[in-house]
Design an enzyme around this catalytic site. Structure first.
Site: not given
Ligand code: GLC
Length: 471
Positions: A95, A186, A248, A301-302
């Protein structure tokens, strides 16, 4: 490209497998469970962050980009895991969190100009943080205000500073030299912000993906999705070479094209948030399929776990949908055994309420589910009723359905076309196959053809069922 139709398994390292009895998953634990991944037949796994972190955002607040958090092991353990994975033909994705660091990262004090500061004594604009509240906080030490798109413990890096770009390129190269095969990147759409820090205008329409609190009231045209993001991504691409970059990009597919000039794939978030209704699913699939290089995803995981979001009655059909759409698919650990949301912790670890999605993997029926010999950091949910050991080899289990689908998907053939279907049914053609998913509680007619796979027994297309037919 190996990733074009890959199945990537998302590992949440704290909750996958503990090897030393401290109740927290670790890299050696993951190494011990690689059999599960090869049994499933996935091509790769993505590790949510494994770097040192004060855990304000459970690893997404990084205090050292080129080390392994001692809770997870050592760099040597990572090297070993990568080597073992490669021996088994599994690729490894890490990640990459380029948009912000932990406030405890030494960079924040050593290189304050690598971050974004308010030119005035207070917030210079109306930007809101993703988890609620304002996006600006006062640094107690200097009295200046810094920007944080997420928690206040996660100051945003300034990607307009070439030193930041060079530092992050070095991070990418560091891990590639250790043999990793790519990165999930991310928070890509917030990587670059407006140079003039202009106010975001009020939202005139509802953003198609969920936003928290006041953030939903603004249209994020200056705090996110800047055209210049492509330059930042080009720098990451330059360092990454042809390693896989999955973004993402928290935007609808119709607004994601520019990200694909540098990234290989972007997550199909509209599918992840679509209600389990045919029309909504068709719209989400259609938009993403048109974009082309998407990573299909139904949970992570979110956001709510798949079994909780679509209901346990629909998890089999959801598996068919995820794993028969054309292109890459991401499976979040536990979805293959139907793990629902758990109770989380009291008091919660995550202030944004995501503990329930992060309970440990359930390997066997023992009280700790085979996850740890110690006290698990979050309790397993229902290992006696649901675990890998019990489902393995049981032809009617969800695990075996995932396995069958992963083996079968390569043979489905090229081409993709959504086709008309009865109300409540999502149907599409791929190569010489038709896939039909019944999102309703009533039976529907089966498409014509020879049956390849059915999620349920019965005539036609039973309630909540999916079929794969050869035309
Ligand atoms: C992404 C991750 C999440 C995190 C956010 C800030 O959305 O998936 O878990 O809180 O970024 O880094």
């Amino acid at each position: 490209m190996w990733w074009q139709d890959a199945v990537v398994y998302q590992i949440y390292p704290r909750s996958f497998q503990d090897s030393d009895g401290d109740g927290v998953g670790d890299l050696r634990g993951i190494g011990r469970r690689l059999d599960h991944l090869t049994y499933l037949g996935v091509d790769a796994f993505w590790l949510s962050p494994i770097y040192p972190s004060p855990l304000a955002d459970f690893g997404y607040d990084i205090s050292n980009y080129t080390a392994v958090d001692p809770a997870f092991g050592t760099l040597g353990d990572l090297d070993e895991l990568v080597a073992h994975a490669h021996e088994r033909g599994l690729r490894v994705l890490l990640d990459l969190v380029p948009s912000h660091t932990s406030i405890e990262h030494p960079w924040f004090r050593e290189h304050p100009d690598w971050y974004i500061w308010s030119p005035v004594d207070g917030p210079p604009n109306n930007w809101k943080a993703a988890f609620g509240g304002g996006a600006w906080s006062r640094d107690e030490q200097t009295g200046r205000w810094y920007l944080h798109t997420f928690y206040p413990e996660q100051p945003d890096l300034d990607w307009r500073n070439p030193e930041v770009v060079a530092a992050m390129q070095e991070v990418v190269r560091f891990w590639l030299r250790r043999g990793v095969d790519g990165f999930r990147v991310d928070a890509v759409n917030v990587l670059v912000k407006d140079a003039e820090l202009r106010d975001d205008p009020p939202a005139t329409e509802t953003f198609p993906l969920p936003l928290v609190g006041e953030s939903a009231e603004l249209e994020h045209v200056y705090s996110a999705d800047r055209p210049e993001v492509v330059d930042a991504l080009a720098a990451i691409r330059e360092a990454a070479g042809d390693a896989l970059l999955v973004g993402e990009v928290y935007l609808p597919a119709t607004r994601s094209a520019r990200y694909l000039t540098q990234l290989d794939l972007v997550f199909a978030f509209e599918l992840l948030f679509s209600p389990w209704e045919a029309e909504a699913l068709r719209a989400a699939i259609g938009a993403a399929a048109e974009l082309g290089r998407v990573a299909w995803v139904l949970s992570n995981h979110d956001f709510e776990r798949l079994a909780t979001r679509v209901g346990p009655e629909n998890v089999r059909a959801a598996a068919v949908l995820l794993l028969t759409l054309p292109g890459a698919a991401f499976v979040y650990q536990g979805d293959e055994i139907g793990l629902p949301n758990g109770p989380g912790a009291d008091p919660p670890y995550d202030r944004a309420g995501r503990d329930p999605l992060r309970h440990p993997m359930q390997w066997d029926a023992s009280p700790a589910g085979g996850f740890t010999t110690g006290d698990p950091w979050l309790p397993p949910i229902d290992p006696a009723e649901r675990n890998v050991e019990a489902q393995r080899g049981d032809p009617g289990s969800l695990l075996e359905l995932y396995r069958t689908l992963i083996a079968l998907r390569r043979g489905l053939g090229d081409g993709f076309r959504l086709v008309d279907a009865e109300p409540g049914v999502v149907a599409f053609e791929r190569g010489g196959h038709t896939v039909a998913v019944n999102t309703t509680a009533e039976p529907r007619l089966a498409p014509a053809g020879e049956l390849v796979l059915a999620t349920h027994e019965g005539e036609g297309l039973p309630p909540h069922a999916a079929l794969i037919m050869r035309n």
